[in-house]
Structures are given as structure tokens and as C-alpha cells.
Design a protein around this motif. Structure first.
Motif, PDB file in Angstrom:
ATOM      1  N   ARG A  50      -3.864  -4.589  -8.233  1.00 54.31           N
ATOM      2  CA  ARG A  50      -3.766  -5.260  -7.033  1.00 54.31           C
ATOM      3  C   ARG A  50      -5.078  -5.679  -6.530  1.00 54.31           C
ATOM      4  O   ARG A  50      -5.508  -7.147  -6.124  1.00 54.31           O
ATOM      5  CB  ARG A  50      -3.536  -4.420  -5.758  1.00 54.31           C
ATOM      6  N   CYS A  51      -6.371  -5.012  -7.180  1.00 57.74           N
ATOM      7  CA  CYS A  51      -7.614  -5.349  -6.755  1.00 57.74           C
ATOM      8  C   CYS A  51      -8.035  -6.883  -7.612  1.00 57.74           C
ATOM      9  O   CYS A  51      -8.542  -7.524  -7.026  1.00 57.74           O
ATOM     10  CB  CYS A  51      -8.473  -4.064  -7.162  1.00 57.74           C
TER      11      CYS A  51
ATOM     12  N   ILE B 114     -11.763  -2.816  -4.136  1.00 60.43           N
ATOM     13  CA  ILE B 114     -11.921  -3.441  -2.917  1.00 60.43           C
ATOM     14  C   ILE B 114     -11.622  -2.258  -1.671  1.00 60.43           C
ATOM     15  O   ILE B 114     -10.951  -1.571  -2.025  1.00 60.43           O
ATOM     16  CB  ILE B 114     -10.952  -4.479  -2.953  1.00 60.43           C
ATOM     17  N   GLU B 115     -12.373  -2.811  -0.657  1.00 55.90           N
ATOM     18  CA  GLU B 115     -12.040  -1.664   0.654  1.00 55.90           C
ATOM     19  C   GLU B 115     -11.701  -2.396   1.849  1.00 55.90           C
ATOM     20  O   GLU B 115     -12.380  -3.763   2.006  1.00 55.90           O
ATOM     21  CB  GLU B 115     -13.128  -0.771   0.945  1.00 55.90           C
TER      22      GLU B 115
ATOM     23  N   LEU C 250       0.876  -1.240   0.054  1.00 56.17           N
ATOM     24  CA  LEU C 250       0.033  -0.004  -0.038  1.00 56.17           C
ATOM     25  C   LEU C 250       0.737   1.129   0.009  1.00 56.17           C
ATOM     26  O   LEU C 250       1.945   1.198   0.404  1.00 56.17           O
ATOM     27  CB  LEU C 250      -0.893   0.348   1.224  1.00 56.17           C
ATOM     28  N   ASP C 251       0.310   2.239  -0.603  1.00 62.48           N
ATOM     29  CA  ASP C 251       0.897   3.597  -0.255  1.00 62.48           C
ATOM     30  C   ASP C 251       0.030   4.582  -0.064  1.00 62.48           C
ATOM     31  O   ASP C 251      -1.143   4.384   0.181  1.00 62.48           O
ATOM     32  CB  ASP C 251       1.901   4.050  -1.702  1.00 62.48           C
ATOM     33  N   ASP C 252       0.156   5.721   0.230  1.00 59.98           N
ATOM     34  CA  ASP C 252      -0.551   6.922   0.848  1.00 59.98           C
ATOM     35  C   ASP C 252      -1.704   7.028  -0.012  1.00 59.98           C
ATOM     36  O   ASP C 252      -2.945   7.398   0.628  1.00 59.98           O
ATOM     37  CB  ASP C 252       0.110   8.427   0.817  1.00 59.98           C
ATOM     38  N   ARG C 253      -1.646   7.061  -1.398  1.00 61.20           N
ATOM     39  CA  ARG C 253      -2.861   7.305  -2.091  1.00 61.20           C
ATOM     40  C   ARG C 253      -3.998   6.281  -1.895  1.00 61.20           C
ATOM     41  O   ARG C 253      -5.203   6.697  -2.430  1.00 61.20           O
ATOM     42  CB  ARG C 253      -2.536   7.395  -3.688  1.00 61.20           C
TER      43      ARG C 253
END
Length: 236
Positions: free
Chosen positions: A23-24, A61-62, A6-9
Motif C-alpha cells: 500500500r505504501c 508513510i504515516e 487498513l487493519d488493526d496492525r
């Protein structure tokens, strides 16, 4: 993909992320994950932990994430590598990231083809992509730094002495008389040449800076094999 990087965005709140890219698609099509499933996650250059899938639709995806563990410790090595062929470089970058090498210098040499320096693989985006693939494979979050040095002599004579100060200085060289140590596990700078090796003048320039030629034996290895073998031999 053994870790979702993951990154900030990606963050839509302090502990919630939304993914809408490859990734999704990987999570849906390869992992076959569904709401309620937990995945290994990590934030780039930060902590790692788990992500709990809370919602899925066709495009995103969350997850709620809990990142509380440190990534694996980096290897205490700086790798100086004569720029290999672009196709080989992709695999080498992924392998180095997986192994835990965090400082990589790609340098010129007489036997490095000039066209290699114009390859798209050397773009920042391509380099980052291959490094991140290696991190995801090994479950790591610390992104290696890659430095491009197009001029051999200025780098070796002016920059390398400071980079290698108080460190073990190893020059991989098939014709060397000394054998490369096993399980060194201390700060080192490892220099590896191109296919065909450094020319004699380049070897002498490195020796003049305190680098000791060392070998793993009589077999001549491809660069991508030698990189993995040497790093694995030096750092157990």
C-alpha cells in the motif's frame, strides 16, 4: 486502488497509521502522493473516511485518519458457486467483493475437477488478498466470508435448507423455462454451477430443496460472466 484498506496492525495511535507494505509503494509510485495530500481510507470491517499524509520516507508513510462514514450496504444475497478454475476464481472473488456480495459458498460438483481443491488460491491468505483488492476497487470495507464445501449432497441437503429459509431460491440453469427476475432487491440465495453446468442429479437435488431453475436467455455464458451478470440483474 480507490481506497486504502487498513487493519488493526496499521494503527500506531487512535487516529494515526503507519504503512510499510504494498500500500505504501502504491501510494508513492502510482498515486504520487506527498505530505498534505488526503486519501480515501477505511478500516477493515469498520468505518471509512479520509487519511491525511503527515510524513513520508523511503520505507513508510504515516497518516492521520478520520473514519466516520459507514461502508456501502451489502447486497441481500448468498452466493453458492461450484468451484471454478483457480485463475477464474481470482477474478470472481474480486468482482464479488466489488459488487457487495458478503456470503460466498464454494461447493463441489461432478464437473468440478478434483485438482481445483488443491489450488493455492484456496488458502486463507490468497482468498483474503483477492477479496481485499475488490473492496479497494469499490471503496468498501466489509470483507466477504468465503466457505469451502467439498461434499455436494451433505451441503445441499443438510446446510442449504437453513441458509435459504425464507429467502428467494434461484438456481441459474441455461435450459430453464423461467426467466431470472430483474431488480429483485430482496433476500435471496443464488446457486451457480460449474463450466458445463450441474449434472441432472445435482439439479434435481437442488430442486428438491425448493430452488427454482431460472435462465437469462439462450446464450451460454462463462461462469465469471454469468456471476457478474446475474448479481447485477438481481440487485440494482
Amino acid at each position: 486502488m480507490n481506497l486504502i484498506l487498513l487493519d488493526d496492525r496499521d494503527f500506531i495511535s487512535a487516529d494515526r497509521v503507519r504503512l510499510q507494505d504494498d500500500r505504501c509503494r502504491h501510494i508513492l509510485r502510482v498515486l504520487g502522493a506527498k505530505p498534505g495530500d488526503s486519501l480515501v481510507c477505511g478500516k477493515k470491517n469498520a468505518k471509512m473516511g479520509t487519511g491525511l499524509i503527515v510524513s513520508i520516507d523511503r520505507q513508510s508513510i504515516e497518516m492521520t485518519v478520520h473514519l466516520e462514514h459507514d461502508p456501502p450496504a451489502p447486497l441481500p444475497v448468498t452466493l453458492v458457486l461450484a468451484l471454478p478454475r483457480p485463475k477464474m476464481l481470482k477474478r470472481i472473488l474480486q468482482s464479488l467483493a466489488s459488487l457487495g456480495v458478503k456470503e460466498i459458498f464454494l461447493i463441489n460438483s461432478r464437473r468440478v475437477e478434483r485438482s481445483f481443491w488443491g489450488s493455492g488460491v484456496l488458502s486463507d491468505s490468497d482468498i483474503q488478498r483477492h477479496l481485499e483488492l475488490g473492496l479497494c476497487q469499490a471503496r468498501d470495507t466489509l470483507v466477504p466470508r468465503v466457505h469451502l464445501k467439498r461434499f455436494f449432497s451433505p451441503f445441499v441437503k443438510e446446510e442449504l435448507p437453513e441458509l435459504s429459509r425464507n429467502k428467494k431460491k434461484i438456481l441459474a440453469h441455461p435450459q430453464a423455462q423461467s426467466f431470472c427476475p430483474v431488480s429483485l432487491n430482496s433476500d435471496a440465495v443464488l446457486v451457480i454451477g460449474p463450466e458445463g453446468g450441474f449434472i441432472d442429479l445435482e439439479v434435481q437435488t437442488l430442486v428438491d430443496q425448493g430452488f427454482k431453475p431460472m435462465t437469462m436467455g439462450t446464450r451460454i455464458l462463462r461462469v465469471e460472466t454469468a456471476v457478474t451478470a446475474l448479481v447485477s440483474r438481481l440487485f440494482s
